[in-house]
Design a protein around this motif. Structure first.
Motif, PDB file in Angstrom:
ATOM      1  N   ALA A 259       0.839  -1.199   0.000  1.00  0.00           N
ATOM      2  CA  ALA A 259       0.000   0.000   0.000  1.00  0.00           C
ATOM      3  C   ALA A 259       0.874   1.248   0.000  1.00  0.00           C
ATOM      4  N   ALA A 260       1.925   1.217   0.784  1.00  0.00           N
ATOM      5  CA  ALA A 260       2.795   2.395   0.838  1.00  0.00           C
ATOM      6  C   ALA A 260       3.441   2.637  -0.516  1.00  0.00           C
ATOM      7  N   ALA A 261       3.893   1.556  -1.133  1.00  0.00           N
ATOM      8  CA  ALA A 261       4.512   1.711  -2.450  1.00  0.00           C
ATOM      9  C   ALA A 261       3.498   2.231  -3.458  1.00  0.00           C
ATOM     10  N   ALA A 262       2.277   1.703  -3.374  1.00  0.00           N
ATOM     11  CA  ALA A 262       1.244   2.154  -4.315  1.00  0.00           C
ATOM     12  C   ALA A 262       0.979   3.635  -4.147  1.00  0.00           C
ATOM     13  N   LYS A 263       0.994   4.068  -2.896  1.00  0.00           N
ATOM     14  CA  LYS A 263       0.730   5.479  -2.647  1.00  0.00           C
ATOM     15  C   LYS A 263       1.824   6.357  -3.224  1.00  0.00           C
ATOM     16  N   THR A 264       3.064   5.961  -2.971  1.00  0.00           N
ATOM     17  CA  THR A 264       4.163   6.764  -3.501  1.00  0.00           C
ATOM     18  C   THR A 264       4.094   6.827  -5.015  1.00  0.00           C
ATOM     19  N   GLN A 265       3.795   5.684  -5.597  1.00  0.00           N
ATOM     20  CA  GLN A 265       3.686   5.633  -7.047  1.00  0.00           C
ATOM     21  C   GLN A 265       2.623   6.591  -7.543  1.00  0.00           C
ATOM     22  N   PHE A 266       1.511   6.552  -6.882  1.00  0.00           N
ATOM     23  CA  PHE A 266       0.403   7.435  -7.281  1.00  0.00           C
ATOM     24  C   PHE A 266       0.814   8.897  -7.188  1.00  0.00           C
ATOM     25  N   LEU A 267       1.504   9.237  -6.102  1.00  0.00           N
ATOM     26  CA  LEU A 267       1.917  10.628  -5.925  1.00  0.00           C
ATOM     27  C   LEU A 267       2.880  11.049  -7.030  1.00  0.00           C
ATOM     28  N   GLN A 268       3.771  10.159  -7.352  1.00  0.00           N
ATOM     29  CA  GLN A 268       4.703  10.487  -8.428  1.00  0.00           C
ATOM     30  C   GLN A 268       3.977  10.682  -9.744  1.00  0.00           C
ATOM     31  N   ASN A 269       3.045   9.788  -9.997  1.00  0.00           N
ATOM     32  CA  ASN A 269       2.274   9.914 -11.236  1.00  0.00           C
ATOM     33  C   ASN A 269       1.550  11.245 -11.286  1.00  0.00           C
ATOM     34  N   MET A 270       0.989  11.602 -10.131  1.00  0.00           N
ATOM     35  CA  MET A 270       0.302  12.890 -10.061  1.00  0.00           C
ATOM     36  C   MET A 270       1.241  14.021 -10.421  1.00  0.00           C
ATOM     37  N   GLN A 271       2.421  13.943  -9.872  1.00  0.00           N
ATOM     38  CA  GLN A 271       3.371  15.029 -10.075  1.00  0.00           C
ATOM     39  C   GLN A 271       3.743  15.144 -11.540  1.00  0.00           C
TER      40      GLN A 271
ATOM     41  N   VAL B 318      -6.236  -1.873  -3.393  1.00  0.00           N
ATOM     42  CA  VAL B 318      -7.087  -1.909  -4.584  1.00  0.00           C
ATOM     43  C   VAL B 318      -7.456  -0.492  -5.005  1.00  0.00           C
ATOM     44  N   PHE B 319      -7.739   0.298  -3.993  1.00  0.00           N
ATOM     45  CA  PHE B 319      -8.123   1.677  -4.284  1.00  0.00           C
ATOM     46  C   PHE B 319      -7.014   2.382  -5.014  1.00  0.00           C
ATOM     47  N   TRP B 320      -5.776   2.212  -4.640  1.00  0.00           N
ATOM     48  CA  TRP B 320      -4.695   2.945  -5.279  1.00  0.00           C
ATOM     49  C   TRP B 320      -4.509   2.504  -6.722  1.00  0.00           C
ATOM     50  N   ARG B 321      -4.675   1.222  -6.933  1.00  0.00           N
ATOM     51  CA  ARG B 321      -4.588   0.757  -8.323  1.00  0.00           C
ATOM     52  C   ARG B 321      -5.666   1.414  -9.171  1.00  0.00           C
ATOM     53  N   TRP B 322      -6.838   1.492  -8.585  1.00  0.00           N
ATOM     54  CA  TRP B 322      -7.949   2.106  -9.312  1.00  0.00           C
ATOM     55  C   TRP B 322      -7.661   3.569  -9.593  1.00  0.00           C
ATOM     56  N   MET B 323      -7.109   4.259  -8.593  1.00  0.00           N
ATOM     57  CA  MET B 323      -6.823   5.679  -8.779  1.00  0.00           C
ATOM     58  C   MET B 323      -5.802   5.904  -9.870  1.00  0.00           C
ATOM     59  N   ASP B 324      -4.887   4.980 -10.006  1.00  0.00           N
ATOM     60  CA  ASP B 324      -3.939   5.113 -11.111  1.00  0.00           C
ATOM     61  C   ASP B 324      -4.673   5.116 -12.447  1.00  0.00           C
TER      62      ASP B 324
END
Lengths: 427, 492
Positions: A259-271, B318-324
């Protein structure tokens, strides 16, 4: 006279500080009122939450005032009412002798079995009609509620001579419940025997079962494991999920790496997907850095003082002192450089302002790196003295903080005045 | 709702997307329904206002209360924008959204996820509205004497101010501090008594006695004898209810949030407010005396939300994957010219004066050090030449160097890591125990006292130094600025 603009800020700051103190004083006083009221005799208010200390056979029902008494309860109510009236009559005969009976209080079961048992006799003002609530002081083990449907608010008061749980030999299981939905026979105004004071009987209080259950789910170590809790229908079936806050904390620390990795990834993508320029300092970050450097400054200064005032005895100490001073000099240089960089960055791109002093994240962690713990931990103290010292010190530190802040404002303003006058002189 | 089953390889924490979103919406206060999230992905306009409101709740430091809901949507939207901007939100599209809630739900969904990714938002919101059952005291010093709410209206001073006025204000402040001290001492004594008298009756053995909230609840379960006026917090700091993180003393001009506070007219401080709170979490933040029923209800609600948060943490992957994927559906933004957002209604002070001060201090320090170090270095060199050289000489020198480096490193860590791990944050529940025994995670008053004393000493030194600096500056001013007469206040 102070120059106008300089003084305005100072006065505003002082007013702000005064307001903060006034607000805190107000809250303190209200809190004091509450505490004082708690320590005085408790006035009867209509409902009283006595709970029996946990006993195996006791059913710990938690009838909230909204519960309607069942027909069986009402029947027993009648029973008890009659028994109580009789007991009161008996007692009045006894009290006519002028004695104040200090005998142990009636057992609830004994109402039915032995009406003649002496009961505790709180002083009764003369002229009270029979059937007083006072005469039938049940043990503290009873929960008394007013039945709103009857439209009367009988006040049940605990006896002045209650002891810790008297042996309840012949106690029938139900009267306990029945008495809970007690409604006394029509009688005169409620009695006022010895009032309840926290000092004498505080240790006899019990929290209501529903509350205990909810609180134990919430926070405290699961002490309700052994107690079978059954609630009124409106509260649903009991479930025991002890220590939810604690679970939350432990989950925090062992957060899923995914989950932590997914979050960081998401933030980077956002940036990368965003058009915003490079993240610049927010006012909060500037403040944090400034705070750090300020702290660095004061610590360095203290250390320098110490070193300069130390008198080295031998050459080794002298050497070390020298090295320390040089090291400190380097550190000061570094800090200065950081500060200049910060100022340059701030001047070039004004930092993003904050709506409040700090964004929620920082405020909760107080600028520190410590993981916020969600469940409140305990702060243990052992005497009044200790608590008072602690609180006084805390206040002192806060006051010092405020004083320092005011001095800083004054200093800034003075420097501002100086700069302005220097600019004026130049022109 | 599209159901995506995460493959088992993802790990034991796999869950379905609907579950995750449902848990999320349950864990947030008045969270939007999962349907809103789905609509937002497709940028449907009907999901917009709900998301604006949610973002407002998340970002606003004010306690949730009925009054907050009455703020107009466009005001909320504006505040959300500026708050996000101040936190460094990267996407420009948000700033350009219309504030009437007619479009932009996908952007708002992204913003929400950004916040969720950066910090533990549901937990923070829960902690904000936590029901404090005990008598609490915070350990850290943040905002200890911070100002609550708006400053009382003062007559703005026009023109030069008599220094005597300043002196008078200073004296008044000192008096108020003394008052605070004595009130607080009394409060501690009473609290201690209450704890002592109710010893032995709490169901939780580790606590052992009732807190004031609990005792008050027993004394007056119906809450009929409420103290008129604002509720009384049993927080010994009594500086602020949770969630009211207002500016530190000295933010000077009112901030936007203060004005907002005025607009809301201090929700939760009216006695009738807690009787039927629309959001008990909000009321509890301000008034901690409940009738039993309300307290129970609030506790139960908190428990439900806690469970939701735990469920969310288990399923959030799952939520984070979806948000991507949601992010993927947005077109990448073109980098825009850096411009200051123009919708800010105020100009905050960013403390440049503060930095100036520090620079000056450091510069003076540097000067001082340079002189001292040079002097000593010269003296040392002279002495060292006299002494013999040898292998043990250089060994001892190296040893000394290492010791000094270590010490200085420790010193640097003092300010690099803002506060040591031993410094706990947040409120602690006061528990009285005769023997003072405490568990691992509990704090002891004696230790705290020690820490506070050293802090006090530090601050006193800092204050003295500042006062000295002030005097110097004044002396300089008196000489530099003609016509300025400064009468130093007595005893300073």
């Amino acid at each position: 006279m102070l120059p106008a603009d300089c003084s305005r800020r100072l006065v505003a700051e002082l007013q702000g500080a005064l307001d903060a103190c006034a607000q805190r004083q107000l809250q303190l006083e209200q809190s004091l009122r509450v505490c004082r009221r708690l320590l005085q005799a408790w006035e009867p208010t209509g409902t009283w939450a006595w709970e029996p200390p946990p006993e195996p056979e006791t059913n710990e029902e938690d009838p909230l005032p909204a519960c309607i008494p069942s027909p069986q309860d009402l029947k027993e109510l009648e029973f008890l009412t009659q028994a109580l009236e009789k007991a009161v009559r008996v007692r009045r005969r006894i009290t006519k002798a002028g004695e104040r009976n200090k005998a142990p209080s009636l057992k609830s079961g004994s109402f039915v079995t032995s009406p003649g048992t002496t009961a505790s006799t709180p002083p009764q003002p003369p002229g009270q009609a029979g059937g007083h609530a006072s005469g039938t002081r049940p043990t503290k083990g009873l929960r008394q509620t007013t039945v709103p449907a009857k439209g009367r608010s009988e006040r049940w008061l605990p006896s002045g001579q209650d002891r810790t749980r008297v042996g309840i030999g012949a106690r029938a299981p139900r009267p306990g419940a029945g008495l809970r939905n007690q409604h006394m026979a029509p009688s005169a105004a409620p009695q006022a025997p010895e009032a309840f004071t926290l000092k004498e009987k505080g240790h006899l209080l019990r929290l209501p079962a529903a509350f205990r259950k909810a609180a134990s789910q919430n926070l405290s170590p699961s002490s309700s494991a052994g107690i079978t809790v059954s609630l009124c229908g409106s509260w649903g079936a009991p479930r025991v999920h002890p220590r939810l806050w604690v679970q939350l904390s432990s989950m925090q620390t062992s957060d899923s790496m995914d989950a932590a990795a997914a979050k960081t990834q998401f933030l980077q993508n956002m940036q990368t997907a965003s058009g915003g320029s490079q993240p610049r300092f927010s006012a909060a970050e500037v403040e944090a850095e400034a705070r750090r450097l300020r702290k660095a400054c004061s610590l360095l200064r203290l250390r320098v003082r110490k070193e300069l005032s130390a008198a080295p005895v031998d050459w080794m100490q002298e050497y070390r002192c020298l090295l320390t001073l040089e090291g400190l000099q380097a550190m000061v240089g570094q800090c200065l450089q950081r500060l200049q960089e910060l100022r340059a960055a701030v001047a070039e791109q004004p930092p993003l302002p904050c709506p409040v002093g700090r964004p929620p994240k920082a405020s909760l962690s107080c600028g520190g790196g410590a993981e916020p713990t969600w469940s409140p931990q305990l702060l243990v103290y052992s005497s009044t003295q200790e608590l008072q010292t602690l609180a006084a010190l805390k206040l002192r530190v806060a006051v010092l903080d405020q004083q320092i802040h005011l001095e800083k404002v004054l200093l800034e303003e003075e420097m501002g005045v100086q700069q302005r006058s220097a600019a004026l002189r130049r022109t | 709702m599209r159901r995506r089953r995460v493959d088992p390889a993802a790990g034991a924490r796999a869950g379905t997307l609907p579950e995750a979103i449902a848990a999320l919406s349950r864990s947030l206060p008045s969270g939007p329904s999962p349907e809103i999230f789905r609509r937002a992905k497709f940028d449907r306009p009907d999901a917009t206002s709900a998301l604006w409101q949610l973002l407002f709740r998340v970002l606003s430091p004010l306690p949730a209360g009925s009054a907050l809901a009455s703020i107009a949507l466009d005001v909320q939207a504006r505040l959300v924008k500026s708050a996000l901007c101040s936190q460094g939100y990267p996407r420009l599209a948000l700033a350009q959204l219309p504030e009437d809630g007619s479009q932009g739900s996908r952007e708002l969904l992204l913003a929400l996820s950004w916040l969720l990714a950066r910090g533990p938002v549901p937990e923070q919101m829960l902690a904000r509205t936590r029901v404090p059952l005990g008598d609490e005291m915070t350990v850290c010093q943040c905002e200890a004497l911070a100002s609550l709410g708006p400053p009382a209206p003062h007559v703005e001073t026009e023109g030069p101010v008599d220094v005597r006025h300043v002196q008078w204000l200073m004296g008044k402040l000192r008096f108020r501090w003394r008052q605070l001290v004595s009130s607080q001492q009394e409060q501690c004594a009473l609290l201690s008594k209450i704890h002592l008298y109710t010893h032995g009756c709490h169901s939780d053995q580790s606590l052992g006695h009732l807190s004031v909230t609990e005792a008050e609840m027993l004394r007056d379960p119906e809450g009929g004898q409420q103290v008129s006026g604002a509720g009384a917090a049993q927080n010994l700091d009594l500086a602020y209810p949770k969630g009211l993180h207002f500016c530190t003393p000295g933010m000077g001009p009112r901030t936007f949030w203060n004005d907002l506070w005025l607009v809301c007219e201090q929700p939760g401080l009216l006695p009738g407010d807690w009787a039927a709170p629309l959001d008990p979490g909000g009321a509890s933040a301000c008034s901690l005396l409940f009738p039993l029923r309300v307290l129970l209800r609030t506790l139960e609600q908190e428990n439900r939300r806690l469970e939701a948060v735990l469920a969310w943490r288990r399923t959030e992957l799952v939520f984070w994957r979806w948000m991507d994927t949601v992010l993927g559906t947005c077109a990448p933004e073109a980098p825009a010219a850096a411009s200051q957002p123009t919708f800010l209604p105020w100009v905050p002070e960013c403390g440049d004066g503060e930095l100036e001060l520090v620079v000056r201090e450091l510069q003076t320090l540097e000067e001082e050090l340079r002189e001292a170090a040079e002097r000593r270095r010269v003296a040392w060199e002279a002495k060292a030449r006299g002494c013999g050289r040898g292998p043990e000489w250089s060994a001892t020198r190296r040893a000394s160097r290492e010791t000094v480096e270590k010490e200085l490193g420790a010193l640097q860590r003092c300010w690099e890591q803002d506060s040591g791990p031993a410094q706990a944050h947040g409120p602690h529940r006061l528990v009285r125990r005769e023997d003072g025994a405490a568990g691992d995670r509990d704090l002891r008053a004696a230790e705290l006292i020690r820490t506070l004393r050293s802090q006090e000493a530090c601050l006193e030194a800092m204050l003295r130094q500042l006062q000295g600096q002030c005097r110097q500056e004044l002396a300089r001013l008196a000489g530099a600025v003609p016509g300025l007469i400064w009468i130093p206040p007595p005893g300073r």
